[in-house]
Design a protein around this motif. Structure first.
Motif, short mmCIF file in Angstrom:
data_model
loop_
_atom_site.label_atom_id
_atom_site.label_comp_id
_atom_site.label_asym_id
_atom_site.label_seq_id
_atom_site.Cartn_x
_atom_site.Cartn_y
_atom_site.Cartn_z
N ILE A 1 -7.84 -18.54 -20.47
CA ILE A 1 -6.92 -17.29 -20.45
C ILE A 1 -7.95 -16.30 -21.44
O ILE A 1 -9.04 -16.62 -21.75
N ASP A 2 -7.33 -15.08 -21.36
CA ASP A 2 -8.07 -14.09 -21.81
C ASP A 2 -8.53 -14.14 -23.20
O ASP A 2 -9.59 -13.95 -23.64
N THR A 3 -7.28 -14.25 -24.05
CA THR A 3 -7.56 -14.54 -25.56
C THR A 3 -6.45 -15.56 -25.99
O THR A 3 -5.24 -15.60 -25.41
N LEU A 4 -6.89 -16.07 -27.28
CA LEU A 4 -5.92 -16.92 -27.82
C LEU A 4 -5.66 -16.20 -29.03
O LEU A 4 -6.50 -15.68 -29.78
N ARG A 5 -4.28 -15.76 -29.37
CA ARG A 5 -3.85 -14.73 -30.53
C ARG A 5 -4.08 -15.59 -31.73
O ARG A 5 -3.61 -16.84 -31.91
N ARG A 6 -4.62 -14.96 -32.79
CA ARG A 6 -4.69 -15.42 -34.14
C ARG A 6 -3.50 -14.85 -35.09
O ARG A 6 -3.61 -13.51 -34.94
N ILE A 7 -2.68 -15.61 -35.33
CA ILE A 7 -1.36 -15.08 -36.12
C ILE A 7 -2.19 -14.66 -37.36
O ILE A 7 -2.51 -15.58 -38.14
N ASP A 8 -2.04 -13.52 -37.95
CA ASP A 8 -2.97 -12.96 -39.08
C ASP A 8 -1.95 -12.83 -39.97
O ASP A 8 -1.23 -11.80 -40.10
N THR A 9 -2.09 -13.78 -41.07
CA THR A 9 -0.96 -13.87 -42.03
C THR A 9 -1.40 -12.72 -43.00
O THR A 9 -0.52 -12.51 -43.88
N GLY A 10 -2.57 -12.27 -42.96
CA GLY A 10 -2.99 -11.03 -43.68
C GLY A 10 -2.69 -11.13 -45.29
O GLY A 10 -2.63 -10.30 -46.14
N LEU A 11 -2.77 -12.55 -45.62
CA LEU A 11 -2.60 -12.61 -47.11
C LEU A 11 -3.80 -12.55 -48.12
O LEU A 11 -5.11 -12.79 -47.55
N ASP A 12 -3.73 -12.19 -49.15
CA ASP A 12 -4.94 -12.22 -50.10
C ASP A 12 -5.26 -13.34 -50.31
O ASP A 12 -4.63 -14.44 -50.06
N PRO A 13 -6.70 -13.51 -50.66
CA PRO A 13 -7.32 -14.87 -50.41
C PRO A 13 -6.87 -15.80 -51.46
O PRO A 13 -6.85 -16.98 -50.99
N VAL A 14 -6.28 -15.36 -52.51
CA VAL A 14 -5.81 -16.50 -53.49
C VAL A 14 -4.46 -16.84 -52.96
O VAL A 14 -4.35 -18.06 -53.03
N THR A 15 -3.77 -15.89 -52.31
CA THR A 15 -2.41 -16.54 -51.98
C THR A 15 -2.31 -17.41 -50.72
O THR A 15 -1.90 -18.34 -50.73
N ALA A 16 -3.41 -16.90 -49.99
CA ALA A 16 -3.72 -18.02 -48.68
C ALA A 16 -4.25 -19.25 -49.14
O ALA A 16 -3.85 -20.06 -48.68
N GLU A 17 -4.93 -19.07 -50.38
CA GLU A 17 -5.54 -20.54 -50.67
C GLU A 17 -4.73 -21.38 -51.16
O GLU A 17 -4.44 -22.66 -51.07
N ARG A 18 -3.62 -20.76 -52.03
CA ARG A 18 -2.58 -21.66 -52.59
C ARG A 18 -1.72 -22.16 -51.40
O ARG A 18 -1.02 -23.20 -51.64
N GLU A 19 -1.40 -21.18 -50.51
CA GLU A 19 -0.26 -21.62 -49.47
C GLU A 19 -1.11 -22.64 -48.50
O GLU A 19 -0.38 -23.52 -47.85
N GLN A 20 -2.29 -22.55 -48.39
CA GLN A 20 -2.85 -23.27 -47.36
C GLN A 20 -2.79 -24.91 -48.26
O GLN A 20 -2.87 -25.88 -47.62
N TRP A 21 -3.11 -24.79 -49.45
CA TRP A 21 -3.01 -25.98 -50.08
C TRP A 21 -1.53 -26.76 -50.22
O TRP A 21 -1.56 -28.02 -49.96
N ASP A 22 -0.51 -25.85 -49.96
CA ASP A 22 0.66 -26.51 -50.09
C ASP A 22 1.11 -26.58 -48.40
O ASP A 22 2.11 -26.45 -48.12
N ASP A 23 0.33 -26.68 -47.49
CA ASP A 23 0.64 -27.04 -46.20
C ASP A 23 1.06 -25.95 -45.33
O ASP A 23 1.69 -26.27 -44.33
N GLY A 24 0.95 -24.63 -45.89
CA GLY A 24 1.46 -23.48 -45.10
C GLY A 24 0.90 -23.49 -43.60
O GLY A 24 1.52 -22.89 -42.52
#
Ligand SMILES: NC(=O)NCCC[C@H](N)C(=O)O
Length: 404
Positions: A321-344
């Motif tokens: 396929i042409d592209t695989l879309r990345r859903i960009d959560t656009g989160l700031d790095p700290v929120t992103a890190e917290r939510e990734q740790w919580d299995d977001g």
């Protein structure tokens, strides 16, 4: 009622997002009641869950799946049914008692004691383990061990059925888990797939005595394309062996080996990246830019390994396929890190553009919805203490093909 596909089989998975028809879960039970502040680190839990609440949360997860017409199988029930077969019992009892810590006297005692149990009791014991003070074994080893020492270790991570087996098209890979606390889990999945009548004659593409590969690292990006994380759990030799095996059986044409940081927060590829549509992935933003993949293919004889490329580029190429879309959560790095740790980032797709996620990862879920993905929220305050989300807690057994 079990849905069977046109070819009559009730199993087979060739994507991450095809409508989910059958899934294997494990309802947490007495094995979680074995966790203490002294052993939880070794047993890979970050805390001591409230077991009753964890069961309620898990029941709600199962119900959310049933509400979407997904058949839920339970690992404990499959194991009990498989253990009706004397050969299954013998294999399971031998496996559980081969630990060299036991010595001959205790091993013989345990083998005889386990042999007396009915299938349900045996399954329960294989999952929850046996403590030294729960048996009257007698002998030197028993006397020297502490009361609370386990003779057969409990398996609290059975909850994460994703890791101990993975379906690759119509074959099942019984995986080879890397952490000592989890290795015995695959003795149980091996018994299920070998002896349960539902899986009679199923082809096995991998087994638990091979190089380490964990199911949380294996993503079926689309028919014929697997992405396999290589990091804390799956080893370089593991992905090589898996590629050889799936190519030999024509189950895939490309395996993307994806190096991920060797640390607990990113223990599996599915802790940083899950698919939510046939052409869209949710990725942990703090790692998305650096993720690379090495495309592995074969000429029927040898493996060919391409130069590393950005993960999304390599994945789109392999999928054609042409592209695989990345859903960009656009989160700031700290929120992103917290939510990734919580299995977001550990969502379970039940169909294209519909996924199950923990409710606590509020920001990630909101961004998914803004991108057109329906999010079915479940609570996971207790389940999450084992560090795994909806994808980790589920082993898809049958998915319908996605529309092409
Ligand atoms: N696929 C996954 O990421 N599974 C989560 C496994 C959590 C478990 N406590 C472990 O450390 O192995």
């Amino acid at each position: 009622m079990t849905e069977t596909r046109q070819d009559g089989r009730a199993y087979g998975v060739d994507s991450e997002v095809g409508p989910l028809r059958t899934v294997m879960l494990h309802r947490p039970g007495n094995e979680l009641r074995r966790l203490t502040p002294r052993n939880n680190d070794k047993l890979l839990f970050d805390g001591i869950p409230w077991v009753g609440r964890a069961q309620d949360e898990h029941d709600a997860f199962a119900q959310a799946l049933r509400d979407r017409d997904v058949e839920v199988l339970y690992l404990g029930e499959l194991l009990t049914e498989a253990l009706d077969d004397p050969a299954a019992r013998a294999q399971a009892i031998t496996g559980a008692t081969e630990d060299l810590r036991l010595g001959d006297t205790l091993r013989d005692y345990l083998r005889a004691a386990l042999g007396e149990l009915d299938p349900a009791q045996l399954a329960e014991t294989l999952m929850a383990g046996i403590r030294n003070d729960e048996v009257r074994a007698g002998g030197l080893v028993t006397s020297l061990l502490a009361h609370e020492d386990f003779l057969i270790d409990p398996l609290p991570n059975l909850l994460f059925t994703r890791d101990s087996s993975v379906w690759i098209r119509d074959s099942v890979a019984v995986t080879s888990l890397a952490m000592p606390a989890r290795m015995r889990e695959t003795q149980l999945t091996e018994v299920i797939y070998t002896y349960h009548p539902r899986f009679a004659g199923v082809d096995k593409v991998y087994d638990h005595q091979l190089e380490h590969v964990e199911g949380g690292d294996v993503l079926a990006l689309g028919p014929g394309v697997l992405a396999v994380g290589v990091g804390e759990r799956t080893t370089p030799a593991g992905v090589e062996r898996l590629a050889q095996r799936v190519f030999a059986k024509d189950l895939a044409h490309t395996v993307l080996a994806v190096p991920i940081a060797q640390q607990r927060a990113t223990m599996h590829l599915d802790t940083v990246c899950t698919m939510v549509d046939t052409d869209a992935v949710l990725m942990y933003p703090n790692m998305a830019e650096q993720m690379r993949a090495l495309a592995v293919t074969t000429d029927g004889d040898q493996l060919h390994v391409a130069e590393p490329e950005p993960f999304l580029v390599a994945a789109a190429k392999a999928l054609g396929i042409d592209t695989l879309r990345r859903i960009d959560t656009g989160l700031d790095p700290v929120t992103a890190e917290r939510e990734q740790w919580d299995d977001g980032n550990n969502t379970l797709a039940v169909a294209p553009r519909v996924c199950i996620a923990y409710e606590r990862t509020v920001e990630t879920n909101a961004r998914l919805e803004e991108s057109g993905i329906e999010v079915v929220r479940i609570s996971g305050s207790e389940l999450g203490s084992g560090r795994g989300g909806p994808r980790c807690m589920s082993c898809p057994v049958l998915r319908a093909p996605t529309a092409t």
